[in-house]
Design a protein around this motif. Structure first.
Motif, PDB file in Angstrom:
ATOM      1  N   ILE A 161      -2.182  -6.179  -1.167  1.00  0.00           N
ATOM      2  CA  ILE A 161      -1.253  -6.895  -2.042  1.00  0.00           C
ATOM      3  C   ILE A 161      -0.328  -5.959  -2.823  1.00  0.00           C
ATOM      4  O   ILE A 161       0.686  -6.394  -3.340  1.00  0.00           O
ATOM      5  N   GLY A 162      -0.686  -4.680  -2.888  1.00  0.00           N
ATOM      6  CA  GLY A 162       0.181  -3.718  -3.582  1.00  0.00           C
ATOM      7  C   GLY A 162       1.523  -3.542  -2.899  1.00  0.00           C
ATOM      8  O   GLY A 162       2.455  -2.991  -3.481  1.00  0.00           O
ATOM      9  N   HIS A 163       1.625  -4.014  -1.655  1.00  0.00           N
ATOM     10  CA  HIS A 163       2.873  -3.799  -0.909  1.00  0.00           C
ATOM     11  C   HIS A 163       3.659  -5.082  -0.704  1.00  0.00           C
ATOM     12  O   HIS A 163       4.514  -5.166   0.192  1.00  0.00           O
ATOM     13  N   VAL A 164       3.411  -6.047  -1.575  1.00  0.00           N
ATOM     14  CA  VAL A 164       4.300  -7.208  -1.670  1.00  0.00           C
ATOM     15  C   VAL A 164       5.556  -6.719  -2.395  1.00  0.00           C
ATOM     16  O   VAL A 164       5.466  -6.091  -3.449  1.00  0.00           O
ATOM     17  N   ARG A 172      11.033   3.794  -4.527  1.00  0.00           N
ATOM     18  CA  ARG A 172      10.393   4.033  -3.233  1.00  0.00           C
ATOM     19  C   ARG A 172       8.873   4.028  -3.419  1.00  0.00           C
ATOM     20  O   ARG A 172       8.362   4.586  -4.372  1.00  0.00           O
ATOM     21  N   CYS A 173       8.170   3.385  -2.484  1.00  0.00           N
ATOM     22  CA  CYS A 173       6.710   3.301  -2.532  1.00  0.00           C
ATOM     23  C   CYS A 173       6.119   4.299  -1.535  1.00  0.00           C
ATOM     24  O   CYS A 173       6.787   4.703  -0.588  1.00  0.00           O
ATOM     25  N   ASN A 174       4.846   4.664  -1.727  1.00  0.00           N
ATOM     26  CA  ASN A 174       4.142   5.546  -0.779  1.00  0.00           C
ATOM     27  C   ASN A 174       4.171   5.029   0.647  1.00  0.00           C
ATOM     28  O   ASN A 174       4.063   5.790   1.600  1.00  0.00           O
ATOM     29  N   CYS A 175       4.281   3.701   0.805  1.00  0.00           N
ATOM     30  CA  CYS A 175       4.239   3.109   2.142  1.00  0.00           C
ATOM     31  C   CYS A 175       5.581   3.222   2.846  1.00  0.00           C
ATOM     32  O   CYS A 175       5.694   2.903   4.027  1.00  0.00           O
ATOM     33  N   GLY A 176       6.626   3.661   2.116  1.00  0.00           N
ATOM     34  CA  GLY A 176       7.942   3.811   2.739  1.00  0.00           C
ATOM     35  C   GLY A 176       8.939   2.741   2.318  1.00  0.00           C
ATOM     36  O   GLY A 176      10.138   2.934   2.433  1.00  0.00           O
ATOM     37  N   GLY A 179      10.372  -1.014  -3.929  1.00  0.00           N
ATOM     38  CA  GLY A 179      10.114  -2.122  -4.845  1.00  0.00           C
ATOM     39  C   GLY A 179       8.840  -2.893  -4.594  1.00  0.00           C
ATOM     40  O   GLY A 179       8.726  -4.055  -4.970  1.00  0.00           O
ATOM     41  N   CYS A 180       7.839  -2.235  -3.959  1.00  0.00           N
ATOM     42  CA  CYS A 180       6.520  -2.872  -3.812  1.00  0.00           C
ATOM     43  C   CYS A 180       5.898  -2.996  -5.205  1.00  0.00           C
ATOM     44  O   CYS A 180       6.202  -2.215  -6.105  1.00  0.00           O
ATOM     45  N   LEU A 181       4.987  -3.952  -5.332  1.00  0.00           N
ATOM     46  CA  LEU A 181       4.231  -4.106  -6.574  1.00  0.00           C
ATOM     47  C   LEU A 181       3.673  -2.746  -7.023  1.00  0.00           C
ATOM     48  O   LEU A 181       3.779  -2.371  -8.182  1.00  0.00           O
TER      49      LEU A 181
HETATM   50 ZN   LIG Z   1       4.463  -0.183  -0.645  1.00  0.00          ZN
END
Ligand SMILES: [Zn+2]
Length: 315
Positions: A161-164, A172-176, A179-181
């Motif tokens: 859910i952290g990547h909603v 930028r998020c670690n997942c690429g 604006g992810c949670l």
């Molecule tokens: Zn993410």
């Protein structure tokens, strides 16, 4: 006599193992530090030793074992694909060598998914059938229980859910993605908010608390609690965004309750007030009745999560 399982919880700082009974009592426990720089072989040896030591204390043979790991796991293969915070945890097959040694079934699970099952079985989620759990810490994780079972998805990766995404123009998020949670409201994200506040010079109080250090989420909280309105607004805005993310999930899943755990809960109502407000404001239809509960498992949440997985897998 109550059956026992072996539960283990592997994080960036501690390797923990325990014997847990069906009531969720931790009857024996061993905590060790995670080896700082370890090869996969070395970490596997460490883990095998930990399991030998905890099983040696069991009054009766445990029925199964489960390990919670912070990262991407392949539960069917018993493999850790990637655990960014634990050195040596990459493409590591864990369950087969442990099974060989213990002679009982061994399972692995993502730690946040395990935590969801732990809350469902032993904690704040007791009495529900459908549950969403969110871990609000350095990162943001989650797990989903549907009809009394952990929902794992097609490849065991469900519950991230952290990547909603809540702001496509966000950081930028670690997942690429952007604006992810997790990139907007996690412990790391609040530290980044503190850095931005310092850069603008708008909070002398925060500057005084932080000094020459790198700021943390706790610094932002300390300044806000001491009356700094800029810092308080940052936390409240974070809470608002968190509510949008969780509220969207509630509209999809319609759980009876959302349970929350993790260090960010220290922020209290400053975070949770705006969170509940925005969550309920976007709730659609039946989702508006969802209850928010705080985890009651404390320091044992990780171990009880793994224990819940160990029990579920052999039922
Ligand atoms: Zn993410």
């Amino acid at each position: 006599m109550s059956r026992l399982v072996v539960a283990a919880d592997f994080g960036g700082t501690n390797l923990r193992s325990a014997l847990v009974n069906e009531a969720g009592d931790v009857v024996e426990r061993i905590d060790r530090s995670t080896p700082a720089e370890a090869s996969p072989d070395a970490i596997l040896r460490e883990i095998l030793q930990l399991f030998r030591d905890i099983v040696a204390r069991a009054p009766a043979p445990p029925v199964s074992a489960a390990l919670g790991v912070p990262g991407l796991i392949d539960a069917d293969q018993g493999m850790v694909i990637l655990a960014p915070n634990v050195a040596g945890f990459r493409n590591l097959v864990l369950t087969a060598p442990i099974e060989e040694q213990l002679g009982i079934p061994v399972f692995i699970e993502n730690d946040a998914s395990a935590a969801a099952l732990g809350e469902f079985r032993f904690g704040a989620g007791r009495g529900t059938r459908h549950l969403l759990h969110a871990t609000l810490g350095t990162g943001i994780g989650g797990g989903i229980v549907i009809d009394g079972r952990l929902y794992r998805g097609a490849r065991g990766l469900a519950g991230e859910i952290g990547h909603v995404i809540i702001d496509p123009a966000g950081p930028r998020c670690n997942c690429g993605s952007r604006g992810c949670l997790e990139s907007m409201v996690s412990g790391v994200a609040f530290a980044e908010r503190a850095r931005r506040v310092l850069a603008t010079g708008s909070s002398p109080l925060l500057q005084e608390i932080v000094g020459a250090r790198d700021p943390s989420a706790a610094d932002l909280q300390a300044a806000a609690e001491a009356g700094d309105k800029t810092c308080e607004a940052e936390i409240r805005h974070g809470g608002h965004l968190l509510g949008l993310g969780l509220g969207s999930l509630v509209n999809v899943l319609n759980p009876e309750a959302i349970t929350l755990s993790g260090g960010l809960l220290n922020m209290g109502d400053m975070l949770l007030g705006p969170m509940k407000e925005s969550m309920h404001s976007i709730a659609y239809g039946p989702a508006s009745g969802t209850i928010v509960r705080i985890s009651s498992l404390g320091d044992e949440a990780g171990l009880l999560g793994a224990a819940a997985v160990a029990f579920e897998r052999v039922e």
